[in-house]
Design a protein around this motif. Structure first.
Motif, PDB file in Angstrom:
ATOM      1  N   TRP C 132       0.835  -1.212   0.000  1.00  0.00           N
ATOM      2  CA  TRP C 132       0.000   0.000   0.000  1.00  0.00           C
ATOM      3  C   TRP C 132       0.866   1.257   0.000  1.00  0.00           C
ATOM      4  CZ3 TRP C 132      -5.552   0.574   1.779  1.00  0.00           C
ATOM      5  CH2 TRP C 132      -6.304  -0.504   1.310  1.00  0.00           C
ATOM      6  N   ARG C 133       2.035   1.170   0.641  1.00  0.00           N
ATOM      7  CA  ARG C 133       2.930   2.325   0.590  1.00  0.00           C
ATOM      8  C   ARG C 133       3.322   2.593  -0.859  1.00  0.00           C
ATOM      9  NH1 ARG C 133       9.044   1.469   2.108  1.00  0.00           N
ATOM     10  NH2 ARG C 133       8.919   0.644   0.022  1.00  0.00           N
ATOM     11  N   ASP C 134       3.643   1.526  -1.594  1.00  0.00           N
ATOM     12  CA  ASP C 134       4.069   1.704  -2.974  1.00  0.00           C
ATOM     13  C   ASP C 134       2.906   2.117  -3.859  1.00  0.00           C
ATOM     14  OD1 ASP C 134       6.491   1.013  -2.069  1.00  0.00           O
ATOM     15  OD2 ASP C 134       6.346  -1.086  -2.668  1.00  0.00           O
ATOM     16  N   ARG C 135       1.718   1.670  -3.499  1.00  0.00           N
ATOM     17  CA  ARG C 135       0.540   2.054  -4.267  1.00  0.00           C
ATOM     18  C   ARG C 135       0.328   3.561  -4.193  1.00  0.00           C
ATOM     19  NH1 ARG C 135      -4.538   2.359  -1.863  1.00  0.00           N
ATOM     20  NH2 ARG C 135      -6.253   2.572  -3.305  1.00  0.00           N
ATOM     21  N   GLU C 136       0.768   4.133  -3.081  1.00  0.00           N
ATOM     22  CA  GLU C 136       0.597   5.573  -2.895  1.00  0.00           C
ATOM     23  C   GLU C 136       1.322   6.365  -3.999  1.00  0.00           C
ATOM     24  OE1 GLU C 136      -1.665   8.077  -0.848  1.00  0.00           O
ATOM     25  OE2 GLU C 136      -1.536   5.917  -0.596  1.00  0.00           O
ATOM     26  N   THR C 137       2.452   5.855  -4.473  1.00  0.00           N
ATOM     27  CA  THR C 137       3.157   6.509  -5.586  1.00  0.00           C
ATOM     28  C   THR C 137       2.221   6.640  -6.777  1.00  0.00           C
ATOM     29  OG1 THR C 137       4.662   4.699  -5.064  1.00  0.00           O
ATOM     30  CG2 THR C 137       5.520   6.459  -6.438  1.00  0.00           C
ATOM     31  N   LEU C 138       1.495   5.556  -7.021  1.00  0.00           N
ATOM     32  CA  LEU C 138       0.620   5.537  -8.184  1.00  0.00           C
ATOM     33  C   LEU C 138      -0.590   6.436  -7.976  1.00  0.00           C
ATOM     34  CD1 LEU C 138       0.866   3.674 -10.743  1.00  0.00           C
ATOM     35  CD2 LEU C 138      -1.381   3.023 -10.001  1.00  0.00           C
ATOM     36  N   MET C 139      -1.078   6.477  -6.744  1.00  0.00           N
ATOM     37  CA  MET C 139      -2.212   7.358  -6.464  1.00  0.00           C
ATOM     38  C   MET C 139      -1.809   8.808  -6.730  1.00  0.00           C
ATOM     39  SD  MET C 139      -4.445   5.207  -5.581  1.00  0.00           S
ATOM     40  CE  MET C 139      -5.827   6.011  -4.827  1.00  0.00           C
ATOM     41  N   ASP C 140      -0.566   9.142  -6.369  1.00  0.00           N
ATOM     42  CA  ASP C 140      -0.086  10.501  -6.636  1.00  0.00           C
ATOM     43  C   ASP C 140      -0.027  10.777  -8.129  1.00  0.00           C
ATOM     44  OD1 ASP C 140       0.102  11.074  -4.013  1.00  0.00           O
ATOM     45  OD2 ASP C 140       2.242  10.686  -3.826  1.00  0.00           O
ATOM     46  N   VAL C 141       0.417   9.762  -8.882  1.00  0.00           N
ATOM     47  CA  VAL C 141       0.476   9.924 -10.333  1.00  0.00           C
ATOM     48  C   VAL C 141      -0.927  10.156 -10.884  1.00  0.00           C
ATOM     49  CG1 VAL C 141       0.902   8.698 -12.482  1.00  0.00           C
ATOM     50  CG2 VAL C 141       2.583   8.629 -10.670  1.00  0.00           C
ATOM     51  N   LEU C 142      -1.860   9.354 -10.427  1.00  0.00           N
ATOM     52  CA  LEU C 142      -3.236   9.497 -10.916  1.00  0.00           C
ATOM     53  C   LEU C 142      -3.804  10.858 -10.543  1.00  0.00           C
ATOM     54  CD1 LEU C 142      -4.677   5.933 -10.313  1.00  0.00           C
ATOM     55  CD2 LEU C 142      -4.739   7.176 -12.454  1.00  0.00           C
ATOM     56  N   GLU C 143      -3.467  11.316  -9.347  1.00  0.00           N
ATOM     57  CA  GLU C 143      -3.962  12.621  -8.914  1.00  0.00           C
ATOM     58  C   GLU C 143      -3.356  13.728  -9.780  1.00  0.00           C
ATOM     59  OE1 GLU C 143      -2.831  13.866  -5.025  1.00  0.00           O
ATOM     60  OE2 GLU C 143      -4.621  15.074  -4.749  1.00  0.00           O
ATOM     61  N   ALA C 144      -2.077  13.612 -10.049  1.00  0.00           N
ATOM     62  CA  ALA C 144      -1.425  14.638 -10.861  1.00  0.00           C
ATOM     63  C   ALA C 144      -1.951  14.612 -12.292  1.00  0.00           C
ATOM     64  CB  ALA C 144       0.085  14.418 -10.854  1.00  0.00           C
TER      65      ALA C 144
END
Lengths: 138, 304, 394
Positions: C132-144
Motif C-alpha cells: 500500500w505504501r508503494d501504491r501511494e506513488t501511483l495514487m499521486d500519479v493518478l492525482e497529478a
C-alpha cells in the motif's frame, strides 16, 4: 523457498524515515490539475445554464436577473459538488474554472456551503425573486 | 509492609502495569517502524486502557455472569503473581523458592486458560472458535516452551529462577543452547499470541476470537494481563538465555534487544493456521528441544 | 471442547473485519473445516440502474463512475464506449490512448491494493503495509494526471478531459520504474516466502473446467488457465493498436492468482510505456449530440477484476431508457461457496479475497424467500411492492 522474504525491507525500514505523510502538520502542494473549488467569472457568463443541465449533483443554480443586460447570479452548493469538472467542460464561454489549491473545504456550518456569486445588487434582486432554501442546522 | 509495597508498587502492581504498557508501546512502535510507518505515541496503551476501563461493560445474556466477571480478574492476577518470581528490573525476585520456575510458568498460562474459558463461556460462534483455537494452541506450545526454559535450569542445576539467573550471568546460554533459545523465543510469540501465532484472535477470520464478547473493564483487564505477560516473558527469556539480568541497565538493554528480535519475527511472517501451528510445535519444536535436552543430560552425566 | 463436535454456523458479515464492504456469508463448520456455505448479497443496493433513467447521458457518466470506488474509470469507460457506439461516433485515437493509459494505471492501483488486502487476510501485515505504501506513488500519479485520487472523471462522452503532457509523461515513467522494481520484489516474496506459501499454495484450487462451469472472469479465471481477457478477445479503446499479452497460469490455487495479478502488473507497466512512447496525435474530443439515437447496445471492457458488461438502451431522448450493469464480482462470487467447502475456516477470508470482491459493484436488490418453490416477480407486483413498502405496509 525461504523464511522471512521481507527481511531486507524490514531491516532497511529501521534506518529509514517512515513513509507516512504527517498531513495536517506537513502539507504538500496539490497537483496543478487537482479539481478543487469552483470559480465563476460573471463577466463571461451568458446565463445559458448548460452547466446546470449537465451537473450530476445539482450543485449549480443559475439565475437570470436581467436578460437584456445579461446580469446573471450563480448559486454554488459546495456540499453537493462532486468536483467532476463537467461544468467546466460544458461551459462554452470559459466562465467556470476549478482552483487547484482550495480543497480543504470542510466546515461545521452548513450555511457556508451555499455560495452565491455575482454583483451585490444582482444578488439582492435575486434573493427577492428566489429565496434560499432553508438550511437545516445540525 | 514490605510485602504490601512489593505487591502494590514495586516490582508488582503499578510498576508492572506501567512497564507492561511501555513494552507494548515499544513493540507496536518497533513493528510500525519495521513496516515503514510512524506508529503510536508513547501514551497510546495507557489511553486505550483508560478508555476501556471507562466504557460500559456489556454482559451478554445466556452465560454465567460470575465467570464473565471473574475470569479477567483471575487472568490479570495470574500474570501479576508470576511477576513476583522473576528478576524484574534486574533485581532479585521478591519471592523465591525451589521450583518457582514451574509456578511462574503456570501462572502465566493461567491468562491463556482464562481467555479460553472466557471464550467458551459465551454463545457466540466467533468466541467459541477462538476459545478452541486458544486452548489448542496452549497445548501445542506449552510443553516445548517449558522444556526450552528447563534447559538452562538443568544446566544451572536448580529450578529456582534466581539461581538460574545467577548461573546465566556467567554463561551465555544463547550460545550454549541455541536451539533452546530459538524455541523459547518462538514459544514466547505463541504465548503472547503474536503473529504468526495470532490465529486465536485472527481478526479477518473470527473478529477478536475469545475476546469478541468482551467490552469495557473485562477487555481492559485481559489486555493488561497480556501486557504484563509480555514483560514477564521477556524478563524470563532474557535472564535465562541472554547472560542473566544483574542490574536495571542490563535488564532494559537485554529485554529491548529481545523485543526487537520478537518484532522482526512478527513482521516477517504471515499468520499460520491452527493445524499448521500444532504441526509445527509437535513435529519440530518439541522434538528439537527434546534432542537438545538429551544432549544436555548426556553431557551432564559424563561430566559429573 | 464439546462444541467442536457439533456443527455450527460461523456468520461472516454484513459487518466483519474481513469484509471492507457489506456482504453476508454463512459457513457451516465442523471444527475448523467448512462443510457448507451460502452467500447473500445486495446490502449495497443503491438503485443506480434505476437512477440512470432520470438523469441525462452526461450526468449518468458521473453516476456510473461511482458504482465502484476502485474501478471508477473503467465503469465510465464502458458507459462512454457504449454511448458512443449508439451515437455512431468514436473518440479520436489520442483520446482512446489516454483512456487506455488511465485504465491501466487504475488496474495497477487495483492490483497493488488487492495484493495488500490479500496479504492482510492472511495476517501478513508487513506485505500489506509495503504494497500500500508503494501504491501511494501511483495514487499521486493518478492525482497529478487526472485531478483526483479516486473518481478520476477522465472520460467525456466522445473523448477525454485532459491531455498527457511531457511533464506528466515523465512523472508516470518515473513512478513505473520504481513500481516495476518493487513488483518484481513482491513476486519474489509471494513465490518464495515459506510461511506465506503455506497459506496460498494448494488452497482453493479451481480447475479450468470448474472455472468455465462457474463462469469466472478476469484474473481469477486466468489463474485457472482460462484464456479470457476482453482486451484481447474484443479490443476496445486503444488496445487494438497496442496489443496486450495474455497472462495465464494453470494451477488455479491462491498462489497462482497472486502470480497472475503480479504478472498483469508487469504487463501493464510495459503497455503504458508502449502507449506513451507511441502516443497518436490529434484531437481529444469528438462532438456527440445531447440526444442519443434510438437503439440498444452492449459494451464490454476488462475491469481490473474481470469482464465488465454494460447494456445500454436509448429511446432517442437525452436520458437512457435502460442501463444494465453486470460487474465481474457478480460472476466470480459464485466460486466462493463452492471452493470454500472442505477448506479450513482460516482459509475462507483468503478464498474470498482471492476473487478480489467488490461488494458495491453487486448493486442488487435481494429477495429472500424460504422454501424451494419458484417465484417470479412481475413488473406490476414489484411496483405494488414498492408502493406498499413506502406506505409502511409491505
Amino acid at each position: 523457498m525461504r523464511m522471512g522474504a521481507m527481511l531486507t525491507d524490514v531491516i532497511r525500514a529501521l534506518f529509514q524515515r517512515p513513509a507516512t505523510r504527517q498531513y495536517p502538520f506537513v502539507r504538500t502542494d496539490a497537483p496543478e490539475r487537482l479539481r478543487g473549488r469552483l470559480h465563476w467569472d460573471g463577466e463571461k457568463c451568458t446565463g445559458c445554464s448548460l452547466c446546470v443541465k449537465d451537473c450530476p449533483a445539482q450543485a449549480l443554480e443559475v439565475f437570470m436577473v436581467d436578460k437584456a443586460t445579461k446580469r446573471v447570479v450563480l448559486r454554488y452548493h459546495l456540499d453537493r459538488c462532486t468536483y467532476c469538472a463537467q461544468c467546466v467542460v460544458s461551459c462554452r464561454q470559459s466562465a467556470l474554472t476549478m482552483s487547484h489549491d482550495e480543497w480543504e473545504l470542510a466546515d461545521t456550518d452548513k450555511v457556508l456551503f451555499t455560495i452565491t456569486c455575482g454583483d451585490d445588487a444582482d444578488v439582492q434582486r435575486m434573493e427577492e425573486l428566489a429565496p434560499k432554501d432553508a438550511v437545516e442546522q445540525p | 509492609m514490605r510485602e504490601l509495597f512489593a505487591i502494590l508498587f514495586f516490582p508488582g502492581g503499578l510498576f508492572l502495569l506501567a512497564g507492561g504498557m511501555m513494552y507494548e508501546w515499544a513493540d507496536h512502535k518497533l513493528i510500525a517502524r519495521l513496516q515503514n510507518r510512524v506508529g503510536p505515541r508513547w501514551f497510546q496503551p495507557l489511553a486505550d486502557t483508560v478508555k476501556l476501563l471507562a466504557k460500559e461493560e456489556v454482559i451478554p445474556s445466556g452465560i454465567s455472569t460470575f465467570l464473565f466477571i471473574a475470569l479477567p480478574i483471575a487472568a490479570l492476577a495470574g500474570a501479576l503473581t508470576s511477576a513476583l518470581y522473576v528478576p524484574l528490573g534486574g533485581l532479585a525476585p521478591t519471592y523465591s523458592f525451589h521450583g518457582d520456575l514451574i509456578v511462574a510458568l503456570y501462572m502465566l498460562s493461567l491468562l491463556t486458560l482464562c481467555t479460553g474459558l472466557a471464550g467458551s463461556n459465551t454463545t457466540d460462534s466467533f468466541s467459541l472458535v477462538g476459545a478452541t483455537r486458544t486452548l489448542t494452541q496452549l497445548f501445542s506450545y506449552e510443553a516445548p516452551f517449558l522444556v526450552a526454559l528447563l534447559g538452562p535450569a538443568l544446566a544451572a542445576g536448580s529450578w529456582q529462577i534466581s539461581e538460574v539467573n545467577t548461573y546465566a550471568q556467567s554463561h551465555w546460554l544463547l550460545f550454549l543452547q541455541p536451539i533452546g533459545f530459538i524455541v523459547a523465543l518462538i514459544g514466547l510469540l505463541g504465548k503472547l499470541e503474536m503473529p504468526p501465532f495470532d490465529s486465536p484472535e485472527a481478526e479477518t477470520e473470527i473478529v477478536a476470537g475469545a475476546m469478541t464478547e468482551y467490552s469495557g473493564r473485562g477487555l481492559a483487564l485481559f489486555h493488561l494481563g497480556r501486557k504484563v505477560e509480555l514483560m514477564v516473558g521477556l524478563t524470563l527469556v532474557a535472564s535465562f538465555y541472554l547472560g542473566g539480568l544483574g542490574n536495571p541497565i542490563e535488564f532494559v538493554v537485554k529485554t529491548l534487544a529481545l523485543l526487537l528480535g520478537l518484532s522482526v519475527l512478527q513482521s516477517l511472517m504471515a499468520r499460520l493456521r491452527i493445524d499448521q501451528i500444532v504441526g509445527l510445535w509437535w513435529r519440530y519444536g518439541a522434538l528439537l528441544v527434546l534432542a537438545q535436552w538429551l544432549v544436555l543430560m548426556l553431557i551432564g552425566g559424563f561430566t559429573s | 471442547m464439546s462444541e467442536k463436535s457439533e456443527k455450527f454456523i460461523v456468520p461472516i458479515g454484513p459487518q466483519h473485519p474481513a469484509l471492507k464492504e457489506p456482504g453476508h456469508f454463512e459457513f457451516t463448520v465442523d471444527g475448523e473445516v467448512v462443510t457448507g456455505a451460502s452467500v447473500r448479497l445486495g446490502y449495497a443496493h443503491r438503485g443506480i440502474e434505476k437512477a440512470t433513467e432520470s438523469r441525462n447521458w452526461t450526468q449518468n457518466m458521473y453516476l456510473l463512475e461511482r458504482i465502484c470506488g476502485i474501478c471508477s474509470h473503467i465503469h465510465a469507460l464502458a458507459y462512454c464506449l457504449g454511448v458512443e457506439k449508439l451515437a455512431g461516433v468514436s473518440a479520436p485515437p489520442r483520446a482512446q490512448a489516454i483512456r487506455s493509459v488511465v485504465a491501466e494505471l487504475e488496474r495497477i492501483h487495483s492490483h497493488l491494493m488487492w495484493l495488500g488486502v490479500a496479504a492482510h487476510e492472511a495476517g501478513f501485515e508487513t506485505l500489506f503495509m509495503y504494497s500500500w505504501r508503494d501504491r501511494e506513488t501511483l495514487m499521486d500519479v493518478l492525482e497529478a494526471l487526472t485531478g483526483n485520487r479516486v473518481n478520476y472523471s477522465a472520460n467525456l462522452i466522445g473523448g477525454v478531459k485532459f491531455d498527457i503532457n511531457a511533464d506528466q509523461r515523465d512523472t508516470i515513467l518515473r513512478a513505473l520504474e520504481f513500481l516495476e522494481e518493487r513488483t518484481a520484489h513482491y513476486m519474489d516474496i509471494v513465490t518464495t516466502d515459506v510461511v506465506f506459501l503455506r497459506r496460498t499454495r494448494g488452497i482453493g484450487t479451481t480447475s479450468a473446467a470448474q472455472a468455465e462451469l462457474l463462469g469466472l472472469v478476469g484474473p481469477t479465471a486466468r489463474a485457472s488457465g482460462v484464456a479470457r481477457d476482453v482486451r484481447i478477445d474484443a479490443p476496445y479503446a486503444a488496445y487494438a493498436d497496442f496489443p496486450v499479452t495474455l497472462i495465464l497460469h494453470n494451477v488455479g490455487d491462491l498462489e497462482s492468482r497472486f502470480i497472475v495479478r503480479i504478472n498483469e502488473l508487469l504487463e501493464s507497466y510495459r503497455l503504458i510505456r508502449q502507449i506513451l512512447d507511441h502516443m497518436p496525435e490529434g484531437e481529444l474530443t469528438a462532438r456527440v449530440p445531447r440526444r442519443i439515437k434510438e437503439g440498444e447496445t452492449i459494451s464490454r471492457v476488462e475491469a481490473p477484476r474481470g469482464e465488465l458488461f454494460y447494456f445500454i438502451k436509448s429511446n432517442g431522448s437525452d436520458t437512457p431508457e435502460r442501463i444494465k450493469v453486470r460487474t465481474p464480482t457478480m460472476c466470480n462470487m459464485a466460486s466462493v461457496p463452492v471452493l470454500g467447502i472442505g477448506q479450513q475456516l482460516a482459509d475462507i477470508p483468503m478464498i474470498l479475497a482471492g476473487i478480489d470482491p467488490c461488494f458495491s459493484c453487486n448493486d442488487r436488490a435481494a429477495v429472500i424467500h424460504q422454501g424451494d418453490d419458484g417465484d417470479t416477480w412481475t413488473w406490476e407486483r414489484l411496483r405494488q411492492y414498492g408502493i406498499d413498502y413506502y406506505r409502511g405496509q409491505p
